[in-house]
Design a protein around this motif. Structure first.
Motif, PDB file in Angstrom:
ATOM      1  N   HIS A 123       0.432   4.712   4.235  1.00 53.95           N
ATOM      2  CA  HIS A 123      -0.322   3.710   3.497  1.00 53.95           C
ATOM      3  C   HIS A 123      -1.797   4.111   3.447  1.00 53.95           C
ATOM      4  O   HIS A 123      -2.265   4.932   4.245  1.00 53.95           O
ATOM      5  CB  HIS A 123      -0.131   2.329   4.130  1.00 53.95           C
ATOM      6  CG  HIS A 123       1.212   1.741   3.812  1.00 53.95           C
ATOM      7  ND1 HIS A 123       1.595   0.486   4.175  1.00 53.95           N
ATOM      8  CD2 HIS A 123       2.273   2.274   3.134  1.00 53.95           C
ATOM      9  CE1 HIS A 123       2.829   0.249   3.738  1.00 53.95           C
ATOM     10  NE2 HIS A 123       3.255   1.313   3.117  1.00 53.95           N
ATOM     11  N   GLU A 169      -4.628   2.751   4.178  1.00 53.04           N
ATOM     12  CA  GLU A 169      -5.497   2.518   5.336  1.00 53.04           C
ATOM     13  C   GLU A 169      -5.402   3.681   6.324  1.00 53.04           C
ATOM     14  O   GLU A 169      -6.403   4.133   6.888  1.00 53.04           O
ATOM     15  CB  GLU A 169      -5.083   1.226   6.063  1.00 53.04           C
ATOM     16  CG  GLU A 169      -5.172  -0.045   5.219  1.00 53.04           C
ATOM     17  CD  GLU A 169      -3.884  -0.350   4.440  1.00 53.04           C
ATOM     18  OE1 GLU A 169      -3.231   0.600   3.961  1.00 53.04           O
ATOM     19  OE2 GLU A 169      -3.564  -1.539   4.292  1.00 53.04           O
ATOM     20  N   CYS A 179      -0.475  -4.476   5.275  1.00 53.28           N
ATOM     21  CA  CYS A 179       0.876  -4.992   5.511  1.00 53.28           C
ATOM     22  C   CYS A 179       1.067  -5.430   6.964  1.00 53.28           C
ATOM     23  O   CYS A 179       0.370  -4.980   7.873  1.00 53.28           O
ATOM     24  CB  CYS A 179       1.919  -3.960   5.104  1.00 53.28           C
ATOM     25  SG  CYS A 179       1.849  -2.453   6.060  1.00 53.28           S
ATOM     26  N   CYS A 200       0.181  -1.830   8.906  1.00 53.43           N
ATOM     27  CA  CYS A 200      -1.240  -1.463   8.832  1.00 53.43           C
ATOM     28  C   CYS A 200      -2.114  -2.472   9.581  1.00 53.43           C
ATOM     29  O   CYS A 200      -3.151  -2.112  10.119  1.00 53.43           O
ATOM     30  CB  CYS A 200      -1.697  -1.381   7.385  1.00 53.43           C
ATOM     31  SG  CYS A 200      -0.958   0.011   6.525  1.00 53.43           S
TER      32      CYS A 200
HETATM   33 ZN    ZN Z   1       0.542  -0.888   5.145  1.00 47.79          ZN
END
Ligand code: ZN
Ligand code: AOF
Length: 365
Positions: free
Chosen positions: A51, A53, A77, A86
């Motif tokens: 992801h 981040e 998420c 995340c």
């Molecule tokens: Zn995420």
């Protein structure tokens, strides 16, 4: 633009780099800022991949982010999916602040990501460039909320609303720049779709050219499977990305077997009373069976008219050339209404000069 907006704008630019590769996931970009300076940035690069981040944190080469602000266009998420959550990562790395553009409508997240970060004592700011962020994730939002693809009609027409001469010839009404922009759009959507007549008349390849990007699925509506096998979309090397939508009856024919043996995908769909495939069911099945979240419908007039009649258009990308054709084939030739108050209304959300043409972006009212 405020500072917040500038950093979020950068996150949106990064998010766009995932176009075409992350579907059915959203486009997400992230920027890490310390003392008003960017120290790391990243984006979700491909479906199943890290992801945004995490990419940004890795890019910064830091391990402790106290004093840092994370800008990310989608709520971090809170679920363990193909990757760990995340929000937990953000908490463990001691970020001081998180700035978000859109909430994640995915029921697995849906506010839980933000709540978890706040409960850990980290300040969260939401809604920065939310409209812009919602726009770049309009395919994802439709997919999550409706389990059906976002439908864009791409129309290349003359000033007087014709997509072809009465003979059917349409190459080319709009100019080079507009064609390049259409290819850019093809590189961003999951699939392009044409009707049988367009497949026959234009013999399009429906690939991405002139710009970088991958080819989308090529979908053709051919209720009775009558198209000849030597068409470009049936002969091409990546014909495993060609889907023919046909009636349930036609899907068990010998022709269907031949097509399947050639690697082409056949999608059987129930038909309307007129024998044509049911567009509503076709859309839902394309999402369910192929994870298609966005479709660009490229013609012709009959198909445009059917999508309009069934109220299935989310957006129109209209490329209009300053040419007058007179009595040709109108974009919505088959569409008829009897009362002006039942006219289909769209909102113009953008317009731009495209070479000698004009590009107008419209969304459903
Ligand atoms: Zn995420
Ligand atoms: C984020 N950052 O960069 C993205 C998010 O299967 P997974 O683990 O990849 O999870 C996919 C879901 O995660 C997707 O449906 C959406 O809700 C969210 N996407 N979230 O924090 C990201 N791409």
């Amino acid at each position: 633009m405020t500072n917040y907006e500038q950093f979020m704008n950068r996150a949106l630019i990064l998010a766009m780099k995932g176009s075409g590769y992350v579907s059915p996931n959203p486009r997400v970009g992230a920027v890490i800022v310390e003392n008003d300076k960017i120290i790391g940035e990243g984006w979700h690069k491909m479906f199943g991949g890290k992801h945004a981040e995490i990419e940004a944190a890795e890019n910064s080469k830091r391990t402790d982010f106290s004093g840092c602000t994370l800008f990310v266009n989608l709520e971090p998420c809170s679920h363990v999916g193909k990757t760990p959550a995340c929000s937990d990562f953000i908490i463990s790395k001691k970020f001081s602040k998180v700035v978000v553009a859109s909430l994640d409508p995915n029921p697995l997240v849906n506010g839980k990501g933000i709540r978890r970060i706040q409960e850990a004592g980290i300040e969260v700011v939401t809604g920065v460039l939310e409209k812009e962020s919602n726009w770049i994730n309009r395919f994802f939002f439709k997919y999550i909320q409706k389990k059906s693809p976002y439908v864009i009609l791409k129309i290349a027409q003359s000033l007087d609303g014709n997509i072809a001469l009465s003979s059917g010839i349409s190459q080319w009404i709009t100019g080079e720049e507009s064609r390049k922009r259409s290819h850019q759009l093809r590189s961003e959507v999951d699939a392009v779709l044409v009707g049988k007549k367009t497949a026959l008349l234009d013999n399009p390849s429906l690939t991405v050219r002139d710009v970088n990007g991958r080819n989308p699925y090529k979908i053709v509506l051919d209720s009775y499977l009558t198209l000849p096998l030597d068409l470009k979309i049936l002969k091409c090397d990546d014909r495993d990305k060609t889907i023919i939508c046909c009636s349930v009856n036609a899907s068990t024919s010998r022709k269907a077997e031949i097509l399947k043996l050639a690697g082409i995908k056949i999608l059987p769909v129930e038909t309307y009373e007129n024998g044509k495939v049911t567009l509503e069911q076709m859309l839902v099945d394309l999402t369910e069976k192929f994870n298609i979240t966005s479709i660009m419908v490229e013609g012709g007039a009959e198909i445009f008219s059917s999508f309009l009649e069934r109220n299935l258009i989310d957006e129109i990308q209209l490329f209009m050339a300053p040419k007058i054709i007179g009595s040709g084939i109108q974009s919505f030739n088959n569409f008829k209404i009897n009362k002006l108050n039942s006219v289909a209304n769209f909102n113009i959300v953008d317009f731009d000069k495209s070479g000698d043409d004009i590009q107008i972006t419209l969304v459903r009212n």
